[in-house]
Scaffold this active site. Structure first.
Site, PDB file in Angstrom:
ATOM      1  N   LYS A   1       0.598  -1.501  -0.176  1.00 10.66           N
ATOM      2  CA  LYS A   1       0.062   0.309   0.213  1.00 10.66           C
ATOM      3  C   LYS A   1       1.578   1.208   0.074  1.00 10.66           C
ATOM      4  O   LYS A   1       2.105   0.726  -0.060  1.00 10.66           O
ATOM      5  CB  LYS A   1      -0.932  -0.245   1.037  1.00 10.66           C
ATOM      6  CG  LYS A   1      -0.075  -0.081   2.885  1.00 10.66           C
ATOM      7  CD  LYS A   1      -1.242  -0.057   4.053  1.00 10.66           C
ATOM      8  CE  LYS A   1      -0.299  -0.478   5.306  1.00 10.66           C
ATOM      9  NZ  LYS A   1      -0.927  -0.861   5.851  1.00 10.66           N
TER      10      LYS A   1
ATOM     11  N   TYR B   1      14.430  30.830   7.042  1.00 16.68           N
ATOM     12  CA  TYR B   1      13.390  31.761   7.374  1.00 16.68           C
ATOM     13  C   TYR B   1      12.887  31.665   8.481  1.00 16.68           C
ATOM     14  O   TYR B   1      13.728  30.425   8.966  1.00 16.68           O
ATOM     15  CB  TYR B   1      12.192  30.596   6.395  1.00 16.68           C
ATOM     16  CG  TYR B   1      11.594  30.865   5.233  1.00 16.68           C
ATOM     17  CD1 TYR B   1      10.845  32.016   4.361  1.00 16.68           C
ATOM     18  CD2 TYR B   1      11.480  29.479   4.263  1.00 16.68           C
ATOM     19  CE1 TYR B   1      10.867  31.953   3.758  1.00 16.68           C
ATOM     20  CE2 TYR B   1      11.140  29.471   3.174  1.00 16.68           C
ATOM     21  CZ  TYR B   1      11.117  30.622   2.872  1.00 16.68           C
ATOM     22  OH  TYR B   1      10.491  30.615   1.561  1.00 16.68           O
TER      23      TYR B   1
ATOM     24  N   HIS C   1      -6.464  -7.588  13.275  1.00 14.26           N
ATOM     25  CA  HIS C   1      -5.106  -6.659  13.042  1.00 14.26           C
ATOM     26  C   HIS C   1      -4.497  -6.854  14.606  1.00 14.26           C
ATOM     27  O   HIS C   1      -5.476  -5.967  15.182  1.00 14.26           O
ATOM     28  CB  HIS C   1      -5.371  -5.599  12.436  1.00 14.26           C
ATOM     29  CG  HIS C   1      -3.994  -4.018  11.789  1.00 14.26           C
ATOM     30  ND1 HIS C   1      -2.759  -5.118  11.734  1.00 14.26           N
ATOM     31  CD2 HIS C   1      -4.087  -3.477  11.459  1.00 14.26           C
ATOM     32  CE1 HIS C   1      -2.272  -4.117  10.907  1.00 14.26           C
ATOM     33  NE2 HIS C   1      -2.430  -2.838  11.794  1.00 14.26           N
TER      34      HIS C   1
ATOM     35  N   ARG D   1     -10.349  -0.526  15.208  1.00 17.79           N
ATOM     36  CA  ARG D   1     -10.535   0.802  13.425  1.00 17.79           C
ATOM     37  C   ARG D   1     -11.730  -0.135  12.704  1.00 17.79           C
ATOM     38  O   ARG D   1     -12.450   0.733  11.575  1.00 17.79           O
ATOM     39  CB  ARG D   1      -8.744   0.729  12.948  1.00 17.79           C
ATOM     40  CG  ARG D   1      -8.622   1.052  12.129  1.00 17.79           C
ATOM     41  CD  ARG D   1      -7.546   1.199  11.412  1.00 17.79           C
ATOM     42  NE  ARG D   1      -6.881   0.551  10.887  1.00 17.79           N
ATOM     43  CZ  ARG D   1      -5.749  -0.126  10.442  1.00 17.79           C
ATOM     44  NH1 ARG D   1      -4.566   0.868  10.304  1.00 17.79           N
ATOM     45  NH2 ARG D   1      -4.972  -1.558   9.548  1.00 17.79           N
TER      46      ARG D   1
ATOM     47  N   CYS E   1      13.075  24.916   4.502  1.00 21.21           N
ATOM     48  CA  CYS E   1      12.289  25.281   3.279  1.00 21.21           C
ATOM     49  C   CYS E   1      11.589  23.686   1.951  1.00 21.21           C
ATOM     50  O   CYS E   1      12.272  22.670   2.872  1.00 21.21           O
ATOM     51  CB  CYS E   1      13.159  26.154   2.502  1.00 21.21           C
ATOM     52  SG  CYS E   1      14.580  26.877   3.043  1.00 21.21           S
ATOM     53  N   MET E   2      10.249  24.271   2.458  1.00 20.56           N
ATOM     54  CA  MET E   2      10.247  23.337   1.004  1.00 20.56           C
ATOM     55  C   MET E   2      10.721  22.654   0.119  1.00 20.56           C
ATOM     56  O   MET E   2      10.723  21.764  -0.437  1.00 20.56           O
ATOM     57  CB  MET E   2       8.139  24.157  -0.649  1.00 20.56           C
ATOM     58  CG  MET E   2       7.670  23.062  -1.041  1.00 20.56           C
ATOM     59  SD  MET E   2       6.673  24.124  -1.621  1.00 20.56           S
ATOM     60  CE  MET E   2       5.636  24.646  -0.636  1.00 20.56           C
ATOM     61  N   ASP E   3      12.053  23.862  -0.928  1.00 20.75           N
ATOM     62  CA  ASP E   3      12.656  22.389  -1.400  1.00 20.75           C
ATOM     63  C   ASP E   3      14.492  22.871  -1.025  1.00 20.75           C
ATOM     64  O   ASP E   3      14.945  22.267  -2.403  1.00 20.75           O
ATOM     65  CB  ASP E   3      11.824  23.679  -3.226  1.00 20.75           C
ATOM     66  CG  ASP E   3      11.029  24.377  -3.434  1.00 20.75           C
ATOM     67  OD1 ASP E   3      10.142  23.180  -3.472  1.00 20.75           O
ATOM     68  OD2 ASP E   3      10.625  25.481  -3.687  1.00 20.75           O
TER      69      ASP E   3
ATOM     70  N   ARG F   1       0.861 -10.562   7.200  1.00 18.69           N
ATOM     71  CA  ARG F   1       0.977  -9.897   6.273  1.00 18.69           C
ATOM     72  C   ARG F   1       2.246  -9.273   7.193  1.00 18.69           C
ATOM     73  O   ARG F   1       2.656  -8.213   7.470  1.00 18.69           O
ATOM     74  CB  ARG F   1      -0.712  -9.054   7.228  1.00 18.69           C
ATOM     75  CG  ARG F   1      -1.773  -9.749   6.130  1.00 18.69           C
ATOM     76  CD  ARG F   1      -2.178  -8.631   6.819  1.00 18.69           C
ATOM     77  NE  ARG F   1      -2.528  -8.701   7.334  1.00 18.69           N
ATOM     78  CZ  ARG F   1      -3.418  -8.740   8.910  1.00 18.69           C
ATOM     79  NH1 ARG F   1      -3.982  -9.544   8.891  1.00 18.69           N
ATOM     80  NH2 ARG F   1      -3.004  -8.152   9.569  1.00 18.69           N
TER      81      ARG F   1
END
Ligand SMILES: *Cc1c(COP(=O)(O)O)cnc(C)c1O
Length: 419
Positions: free
Chosen positions: A55, A287, A181, A152, A334-336, A243
């Site tokens: 998954k 930042y 589970h 769940r 930072c983001m990048d 699993r």
């Protein structure tokens, strides 16, 4: 301005053939490590078949290439969270069993029969929908999920036997599995995991006593944690499956659990230096100006940030391996981009690092994914799943007999074609 008046730009091909080399960050997945891990796990499972959990794009490792290599290693049971993930595998040529672990929407069962997917029955309503939908000519394969304490999904141990009996006699339904589970199997010596297991064993005994015709194709309970902490009792069922997810990728929930098996982390996350600067003592970096150079410093900017899945919460804690040394990430991630302090400008390291050089964020020769997870106050699962789709995945497969084995797996088998 009316919307219709905006001209539609001509289609432009903005993907040069080697576009990945233009991206300063790479996740390299060692398929040879996955081959190694599956062999270790199979030995641990002592005859129980593995159900490989792929998954979330195989925990960020790439569902299609990972599933191919697992198929090549003999794995025939796979599981994903959602139908769309299973459809992706079918469309890539996977002909093995695929269980969708998530709860189905009772009105949308067509995808399970159209794509020959195994469905989780997590409620009495879902069971009734399965009975209505399945046809003897095109049966619906179901795995009944019993909630023994995870809270769940699933039927209670009290209602499960009745629902299972009704499904077992439905002509359009195949009882492919009964499963549960664990909530706490990652904790060594968890008493609650034992309680869950006892509840599940009691249910199986009840089914056994009730009717000889109720024979699910498979029974499964163990995840990686249960396999490593509890062991044999979690798969001492008729036709058991184990699993396993995270361990296929060479990881466990914690470094402590990891030490219980010879697992090889498959993913290596690297980023290249995109800029270098020498700054005076007191110069703020990034930042918020949270970090200031304590002395004259050589600062490398890496082309990786939280937009790639390198967590911002690791700011002020993280380190990377660069030029053969471990150096701190400084200032806010930072983001990048993020910045690394290479030290005083006259050190051999500071003098040798150049634009384009690679830093290891985690993986062999660098910090581990457990390090990154602890800097970001999370678990390794979230780190590997979080490596964003914009990060190119590169695959290596060091296993020597790979070519021979791939030649043997003929495309006419109706299953995955070679990599
Ligand atoms: C994700 C998942 C697993 C795999 O867990 P790991 O800890 O990665 O081995 C097993 N079973 C279910 C129901 C899951 O959702």
């Amino acid at each position: 301005m009316r919307i219709e008046s905006i001209p539609v730009p001509p289609t432009i091909d903005c993907s040069p053939p080697d576009k990945d080399t233009l991206v300063p960050v790479t996740a390299t997945v060692d398929l040879g490590a996955i081959r190694h891990n599956v062999r270790v796990l199979r030995e641990r499972a002592e005859g129980a078949d593995l159900m490989a959990i792929v998954k979330a794009d195989a925990y960020g490792h790439g569902a299609v290439p990972v599933t191919r290599v697992l198929h090549d290693e003999g794995v025939r049971h796979f599981a994903v969270a959602r139908p769309a993930e299973a459809v992706e595998l079918r469309e890539a040529g996977c002909g093995d069993r695929i269980l969708v672990l998530g709860a189905p929407f009772p009105d949308d069962l067509g995808v399970y029969t159209d794509y020959d997917l195994d469905m989780t029955v997590s409620s009495a309503d879902a069971a009734e929908a399965a009975r209505r939908h399945g046809r003897p000519a095109r049966p619906l394969r179901v795995h009944v999920k019993v909630d023994t304490g995870m809270g769940r999904l699933g039927l209670s141990p009290e209602e499960a036997p009745g629902v299972i009996a009704r499904l077992a006699e439905a002509p359009g339904v195949v009882l492919a599995g009964v499963w549960t589970h664990f909530a706490t199997a990652d904790e060594p010596e968890s008493a609650f995991a034992q309680t869950q297991l006892s509840r599940f064993e009691a249910l199986l005994a009840e089914l056994d006593a009730a009717a000889a015709e109720i024979r699910p194709e498979h029974v499964h309970a163990a995840n990686t944690g249960a396999l490593l902490t509890i062991g044999a009792r979690t798969h001492a069922f008729p036709a058991p499956l184990v699993r396993t997810g995270i361990a296929l990728y060479g990881l466990a929930a914690s470094a402590e659990l990891h030490a219980r098996a010879d697992l090889r982390p498959a993913m290596r996350f690297t980023a290249r230096v995109t800029h270098l600067q020498t700054v005076d003592a007191g110069t703020p970096i990034s930042y918020g100006a949270q970090w200031r150079a304590p002395r004259r410093s050589r600062i490398a900017t890496l082309g990786v940030g939280y937009g790639d899945g390198y967590p911002r919460l690791a700011s002020g804690r993280a380190a990377v391996r660069i030029g053969g040394e471990e150096r701190p990430v400084v200032g806010t991630i930072c983001m990048d981009m993020c910045m690394v302090d290479l030290g005083p400008p006259d050190t051999p390291l500071a003098r040798s690092v150049e634009v384009g050089d690679e830093a290891v964020l985690f993986g062999p020769d660098g910090p581990t994914m457990y390090d990154v997870a602890s800097w970001a106050e999370t678990i390794p699962y979230e780190i590997c799943c979080g490596i964003s789709p914009r990060v190119p995945r590169r695959y290596t497969d060091a296993s020597e007999d790979r070519d021979a084995r791939l030649r043997e797996s003929s495309p006419s088998s109706g299953n995955f074609s070679p990599l």
